[in-house]
Structure formats: structure tokens, C-alpha cells
Design an enzyme around this catalytic site. Structure first.
Site, PDB file in Angstrom:
ATOM      1  N   CYS A  39     -21.952  23.232 -19.871  1.00 59.81           N
ATOM      2  CA  CYS A  39     -22.317  23.033 -18.463  1.00 59.81           C
ATOM      3  C   CYS A  39     -21.149  23.469 -17.576  1.00 59.81           C
ATOM      4  O   CYS A  39     -20.028  22.945 -17.693  1.00 59.81           O
ATOM      5  CB  CYS A  39     -22.660  21.567 -18.209  1.00 59.81           C
ATOM      6  SG  CYS A  39     -22.838  21.156 -16.473  1.00 59.81           S
ATOM      7  N   ASP A  80     -18.607  25.970  -2.752  1.00 59.69           N
ATOM      8  CA  ASP A  80     -19.531  26.804  -3.524  1.00 59.69           C
ATOM      9  C   ASP A  80     -18.945  28.207  -3.665  1.00 59.69           C
ATOM     10  O   ASP A  80     -18.373  28.765  -2.728  1.00 59.69           O
ATOM     11  CB  ASP A  80     -20.898  26.856  -2.828  1.00 59.69           C
ATOM     12  CG  ASP A  80     -21.988  27.351  -3.756  1.00 59.69           C
ATOM     13  OD1 ASP A  80     -22.838  26.541  -4.148  1.00 59.69           O
ATOM     14  OD2 ASP A  80     -21.987  28.553  -4.093  1.00 59.69           O
ATOM     15  N   HIS A 128     -22.470  13.825 -16.501  1.00 59.60           N
ATOM     16  CA  HIS A 128     -23.553  14.808 -16.544  1.00 59.60           C
ATOM     17  C   HIS A 128     -24.904  14.125 -16.391  1.00 59.60           C
ATOM     18  O   HIS A 128     -25.388  13.460 -17.293  1.00 59.60           O
ATOM     19  CB  HIS A 128     -23.507  15.595 -17.863  1.00 59.60           C
ATOM     20  CG  HIS A 128     -24.508  16.713 -17.886  1.00 59.60           C
ATOM     21  ND1 HIS A 128     -24.238  17.985 -17.419  1.00 59.60           N
ATOM     22  CD2 HIS A 128     -25.798  16.740 -18.295  1.00 59.60           C
ATOM     23  CE1 HIS A 128     -25.301  18.743 -17.552  1.00 59.60           C
ATOM     24  NE2 HIS A 128     -26.272  18.013 -18.086  1.00 59.60           N
ATOM     25  N   ASN A 188     -31.540  20.742  -5.189  1.00 59.08           N
ATOM     26  CA  ASN A 188     -32.605  21.416  -5.929  1.00 59.08           C
ATOM     27  C   ASN A 188     -32.799  20.712  -7.269  1.00 59.08           C
ATOM     28  O   ASN A 188     -31.833  20.463  -7.983  1.00 59.08           O
ATOM     29  CB  ASN A 188     -32.242  22.888  -6.151  1.00 59.08           C
ATOM     30  CG  ASN A 188     -32.142  23.655  -4.849  1.00 59.08           C
ATOM     31  OD1 ASN A 188     -32.984  23.503  -3.975  1.00 59.08           O
ATOM     32  ND2 ASN A 188     -31.105  24.462  -4.706  1.00 59.08           N
ATOM     33  N   HIS A 245     -26.878  20.306 -13.630  1.00 58.22           N
ATOM     34  CA  HIS A 245     -25.995  19.138 -13.462  1.00 58.22           C
ATOM     35  C   HIS A 245     -26.210  18.710 -12.017  1.00 58.22           C
ATOM     36  O   HIS A 245     -25.987  19.510 -11.096  1.00 58.22           O
ATOM     37  CB  HIS A 245     -24.546  19.548 -13.750  1.00 58.22           C
ATOM     38  CG  HIS A 245     -23.525  18.452 -13.631  1.00 58.22           C
ATOM     39  ND1 HIS A 245     -22.555  18.229 -14.603  1.00 58.22           N
ATOM     40  CD2 HIS A 245     -23.289  17.543 -12.653  1.00 58.22           C
ATOM     41  CE1 HIS A 245     -21.780  17.226 -14.233  1.00 58.22           C
ATOM     42  NE2 HIS A 245     -22.200  16.791 -13.043  1.00 58.22           N
ATOM     43  N   HIS A 258     -26.432  17.969  -8.357  1.00 52.40           N
ATOM     44  CA  HIS A 258     -25.501  18.326  -7.290  1.00 52.40           C
ATOM     45  C   HIS A 258     -26.198  18.334  -5.944  1.00 52.40           C
ATOM     46  O   HIS A 258     -27.405  18.540  -5.847  1.00 52.40           O
ATOM     47  CB  HIS A 258     -24.833  19.682  -7.560  1.00 52.40           C
ATOM     48  CG  HIS A 258     -25.813  20.805  -7.788  1.00 52.40           C
ATOM     49  ND1 HIS A 258     -26.449  20.986  -8.986  1.00 52.40           N
ATOM     50  CD2 HIS A 258     -26.243  21.797  -6.976  1.00 52.40           C
ATOM     51  CE1 HIS A 258     -27.228  22.054  -8.916  1.00 52.40           C
ATOM     52  NE2 HIS A 258     -27.130  22.556  -7.693  1.00 52.40           N
ATOM     53  N   HIS A 303     -25.842  20.077  -2.156  1.00 48.30           N
ATOM     54  CA  HIS A 303     -25.212  21.095  -1.316  1.00 48.30           C
ATOM     55  C   HIS A 303     -25.021  20.510   0.083  1.00 48.30           C
ATOM     56  O   HIS A 303     -25.968  19.979   0.671  1.00 48.30           O
ATOM     57  CB  HIS A 303     -26.113  22.325  -1.179  1.00 48.30           C
ATOM     58  CG  HIS A 303     -26.411  23.046  -2.450  1.00 48.30           C
ATOM     59  ND1 HIS A 303     -25.717  24.164  -2.846  1.00 48.30           N
ATOM     60  CD2 HIS A 303     -27.323  22.826  -3.418  1.00 48.30           C
ATOM     61  CE1 HIS A 303     -26.211  24.608  -3.999  1.00 48.30           C
ATOM     62  NE2 HIS A 303     -27.192  23.809  -4.373  1.00 48.30           N
TER      63      HIS A 303
HETATM   64  P1  5GP Z   1     -28.545  25.355  -7.451  1.00 48.02           P
HETATM   65  O1  5GP Z   1     -29.372  26.581  -7.222  1.00 48.02           O
HETATM   66  O2  5GP Z   1     -28.510  24.958  -8.902  1.00 48.02           O
HETATM   67  O3  5GP Z   1     -28.925  24.236  -6.532  1.00 48.02           O
HETATM   68  O4  5GP Z   1     -27.088  25.747  -6.996  1.00 48.02           O
HETATM   69  C1  5GP Z   1     -26.006  25.930  -7.851  1.00 48.02           C
HETATM   70  C2  5GP Z   1     -24.845  26.365  -6.981  1.00 48.02           C
HETATM   71  O5  5GP Z   1     -23.676  26.349  -7.764  1.00 48.02           O
HETATM   72  C3  5GP Z   1     -24.998  27.771  -6.400  1.00 48.02           C
HETATM   73  O6  5GP Z   1     -24.943  27.697  -4.981  1.00 48.02           O
HETATM   74  C4  5GP Z   1     -23.827  28.535  -7.002  1.00 48.02           C
HETATM   75  O7  5GP Z   1     -23.262  29.457  -6.095  1.00 48.02           O
HETATM   76  C5  5GP Z   1     -22.864  27.435  -7.385  1.00 48.02           C
HETATM   77  N1  5GP Z   1     -22.037  27.765  -8.512  1.00 48.02           N
HETATM   78  C6  5GP Z   1     -22.461  28.238  -9.710  1.00 48.02           C
HETATM   79  N2  5GP Z   1     -21.418  28.430 -10.544  1.00 48.02           N
HETATM   80  C7  5GP Z   1     -20.308  28.073  -9.854  1.00 48.02           C
HETATM   81  C8  5GP Z   1     -18.914  28.051 -10.175  1.00 48.02           C
HETATM   82  O8  5GP Z   1     -18.479  28.411 -11.265  1.00 48.02           O
HETATM   83  N3  5GP Z   1     -18.060  27.625  -9.208  1.00 48.02           N
HETATM   84  C9  5GP Z   1     -18.498  27.205  -7.992  1.00 48.02           C
HETATM   85  N4  5GP Z   1     -17.581  26.807  -7.110  1.00 48.02           N
HETATM   86  N5  5GP Z   1     -19.808  27.211  -7.638  1.00 48.02           N
HETATM   87  C10 5GP Z   1     -20.698  27.645  -8.560  1.00 48.02           C
HETATM   88 ZN    ZN Z   2     -22.597  18.901 -16.576  1.00 49.28          ZN
END
Ligand code: 5GP
Ligand code: ZN
Length: 114
Positions: free
Chosen positions: A4, A30, A46, A87, A98, A100, A102
Site C-alpha cells: 500500500c 497530494d 490501514h 472516494n 487506504h 483518505h 482530500h
Molecule cells: P483517490 O482517487 O484514491 O481518492 O486519490 C488518491 C490520491 O493519492 C490521488 O489524488 C493521487 O494523486 C494521490 N497519490 C497517489 N500516490 C501518491 C504518492 O505517492 N504521494 C502522494 N503525495 N500522493 C499520491
Molecule cells: Zn495502507
């Protein structure tokens, strides 16, 4: 969870721009921001997504929203406004499995949420 990316960020195995950290919560910028302010707030443990939150997580999830409030002020968007997005699952295009949140702001975000 070993594969992850957010667990790797928690473990500092993957670098990130951390803006908040405590025992149970991490917040970082992000990597692909959609607005001038785009921070991701996660529980360190997690949890897959909102479907996997349990009663035992009530304090943790509540604290996340206090952290969100403090970060909105710290990032300068508390008064101008901001959006929280979580999301969950494939229709929402959750990319990282995992839990999260935003925190997005710093510009006029428009009226679309879907
Ligand atoms: P989701 O679409 O799952 O809600 O958003 C995942 C977010 O995690 C995306 O906005 C993506 O840019 C961010 N993200 C993915 N991998 C990484 C990473 O390695 N570092 C950081 N800082 N953000 C990440
Ligand atoms: Zn995780």
C-alpha cells in the site's frame, strides 16, 4: 499493508511533503494537486475505505476532522472555503485503497460534485 503506497508513506519508505503528523494521523500534499491547496489526510492504520470504518474508529475519524479544520486554517482556506472528498470504491474511482480525505481549496471549485 506491505503493498500500500499510503502505508509506505506512513512508514517514511516513500517520501512525501508532510503537513501534519500525530500518533494516528498523517497529512501530506497530494503528488498530483487539482487545486492550489490539495492535502491528503489519512489514518496511519490501514483502513480500506469508508466501508471498513468500525465503531472502534469513531475517535480516530472524529480527530481527522479536527485536523482537517486546523489544516484548512493553516493552508489559508478556512475563510475562502474548501471541499472534502473521500472516494470509496470503484464507481468513485478510488485509486489508493487506504482510507483518505482530500482537502481541496485555494480557488473557486465550481458546483460539480458528481
Ligand atoms: P483517490 O482517487 O484514491 O481518492 O486519490 C488518491 C490520491 O493519492 C490521488 O489524488 C493521487 O494523486 C494521490 N497519490 C497517489 N500516490 C501518491 C504518492 O505517492 N504521494 C502522494 N503525495 N500522493 C499520491
Ligand atoms: Zn495502507
Amino acid at each position: 499493508m506491505t503493498d500500500c503506497i499510503f502505508c509506505k508513506i506512513v512508514a517514511k519508505e516513500v517520501p512525501s511533503q508532510i503537513v501534519y503528523e500525530d500518533d494516528g494521523i498523517l497529512a501530506f500534499k497530494d503528488i498530483n494537486p487539482v487545486a492550489p491547496v490539495h492535502v491528503v489526510i489519512i489514518p496511519k492504520k490501514h483502513i480500506l475505505n469508508i466501508n471498513d470504518i468500525t465503531e472502534q474508529d469513531v475517535k480516530l475519524i472524529g480527530k481527522i476532522f479536527v485536523v482537517i479544520k486546523e489544516l484548512a486554517a493553516k493552508m489559508g482556506v478556512a475563510n475562502t472555503g474548501f471541499r472534502i472528498v473521500a472516494n470509496s470504491g470503484s464507481d468513485a474511482r478510488q485509486e489508493v485503497d487506504h482510507l483518505h480525505f482530500h482537502l481541496i481549496g485555494g480557488k473557486e471549485l465550481g458546483n460539480k460534485i458528481g
